[in-house]
Motif scaffolding. Structure first.
Motif, short mmCIF file in Angstrom:
data_model
loop_
_atom_site.label_atom_id
_atom_site.label_comp_id
_atom_site.label_asym_id
_atom_site.label_seq_id
_atom_site.Cartn_x
_atom_site.Cartn_y
_atom_site.Cartn_z
N ARG A 85 0.83 -1.20 0.00
CA ARG A 85 0.00 0.00 0.00
C ARG A 85 0.87 1.26 0.00
O ARG A 85 0.57 2.24 -0.68
N GLU A 86 1.94 1.22 0.82
CA GLU A 86 2.83 2.38 0.88
C GLU A 86 3.51 2.63 -0.47
O GLU A 86 3.65 3.78 -0.92
N ALA A 87 3.93 1.55 -1.09
CA ALA A 87 4.57 1.70 -2.39
C ALA A 87 3.61 2.27 -3.42
O ALA A 87 3.95 3.13 -4.24
N LEU A 88 2.36 1.80 -3.38
CA LEU A 88 1.38 2.31 -4.32
C LEU A 88 1.03 3.77 -4.04
O LEU A 88 0.76 4.53 -4.95
N SER A 89 1.03 4.16 -2.75
CA SER A 89 0.75 5.55 -2.39
C SER A 89 1.85 6.46 -2.94
O SER A 89 1.58 7.53 -3.50
N ARG A 90 3.08 6.05 -2.76
CA ARG A 90 4.19 6.85 -3.31
C ARG A 90 4.13 6.91 -4.82
O ARG A 90 4.42 7.94 -5.45
N ARG A 91 3.74 5.78 -5.41
CA ARG A 91 3.64 5.76 -6.86
C ARG A 91 2.56 6.72 -7.34
O ARG A 91 2.73 7.40 -8.37
N ALA A 92 1.47 6.81 -6.60
CA ALA A 92 0.39 7.73 -6.98
C ALA A 92 0.87 9.19 -6.89
O ALA A 92 0.54 10.03 -7.74
N ALA A 93 1.68 9.51 -5.86
CA ALA A 93 2.20 10.88 -5.73
C ALA A 93 3.15 11.19 -6.89
O ALA A 93 3.13 12.29 -7.47
N LEU A 94 3.97 10.22 -7.22
CA LEU A 94 4.88 10.43 -8.35
C LEU A 94 4.11 10.58 -9.65
O LEU A 94 4.49 11.36 -10.53
N GLN A 95 3.01 9.83 -9.75
CA GLN A 95 2.23 9.91 -10.98
C GLN A 95 1.59 11.29 -11.14
O GLN A 95 1.48 11.79 -12.27
#
Length: 260
Positions: A85-95
């Motif tokens: 979940r944390e990795a996906l959250s960071r990925r969303a911010a980068l996106q």
């Protein structure tokens, strides 16, 4: 004050117009257009540099986003849903950053295209102005040369005017000297002026000299004819007659003394 200001501006405008050379003005305008074209090209280069920097940032963020996605998958495969979940959250911010950068990239790309088109149009105008400038300069130079030649032929140019005045002054002085010399010769010939050297003679003296010179020649000619004929020369006859007259006078002188 308004009138003085208007007169001053009129004088200044006339002086500037007289000092202005259209060829220099055209060259200055062309130089300014080149400088403007150079600025536009630098602007295109700056925009292209910014676009390239955004592309590098996009590539970097996209690489980080892919890496976070792989990490989330691995964490989920290992049963670490919290890490996934944390990795996906960071990925969303980068996106979100990627989306913003893509928007900026699109804007910069449009500006770059506009500046590139403007630079091309300006380049075409500068080239056309350069051609027109050279044509105008050549025409102006030819007209100026033709005007100077015409002024030289007509004698209304400043240089030829000075030459014409100098020639006129020289002719006037020459005529004055000739007239003075002729007047002095006439005065010397008439005896109105005395010649201290004695070389100048009036008309009467010259005529007497000519007659006496001719008589001497005639006497010499008669003497030579008499010599050739064998008789006494006229000079000898004159001398003989003079000698007889002297003897006769001497013979008569004693009788005069006796009477006394």
């Amino acid at each position: 004050m308004k009138r003085m200001g208007m007169i001053f501006r009129a004088k200044a405008n006339k002086a500037l117009d007289r000092a202005e050379d259209p060829r220099e003005t055209l060259d200055y305008s062309y130089q300014k257009q080149l400088e403007l074209l150079q600025k536009v090209r630098r602007g295109v280069a700056d925009v292209a540099t910014s676009r390239k920097r955004l592309e590098l940032q996009l590539n970097q963020l996209q690489g980080q986003s892919s890496k976070l996605e792989d990490q989330g998958r691995k964490a989920l495969a290992l049963g670490r849903e919290d890490l996934a979940r944390e990795a996906l959250s960071r990925r969303a911010a980068l996106q979100q950053q990627v989306t913003d950068l893509e928007t900026q990239h699109t804007t910069l790309q449009g500006e770059e295209e506009k500046l590139t088109l403007a630079a091309q149009r300006l380049q075409a105008k500068v080239d056309a102005f350069r051609t027109k400038k050279e044509t105008i300069k050549a025409t102006y130079t030819a007209a100026q040369a033709q005007t100077r030649i015409g002024e030289a032929f007509s004698g209304i140019s400043e240089e030829m005017g000075d030459v014409g005045l100098a020639i006129q002054r020289a002719e006037d002085k020459t005529q004055q000297l000739q007239a003075r010399a002729g007047a002095i010769d006439e005065l010397l010939a008439s005896g109105a002026l005395d010649d201290p050297t004695g070389t100048a003679k009036d008309d009467i003296a010259a005529e007497l000299d000519r007659i006496s010179g001719g008589s001497d020649v005639e006497l010499e000619l008669q003497r030579m004819k008499a010599e050739l004929a064998g008789g006494p020369t006229q000079q000898q006859a004159i001398e003989g007659s003079s000698h007889d007259a002297a003897q006769q006078q001497s013979s008569q002188s004693p009788h005069k003394f006796d009477k006394s």
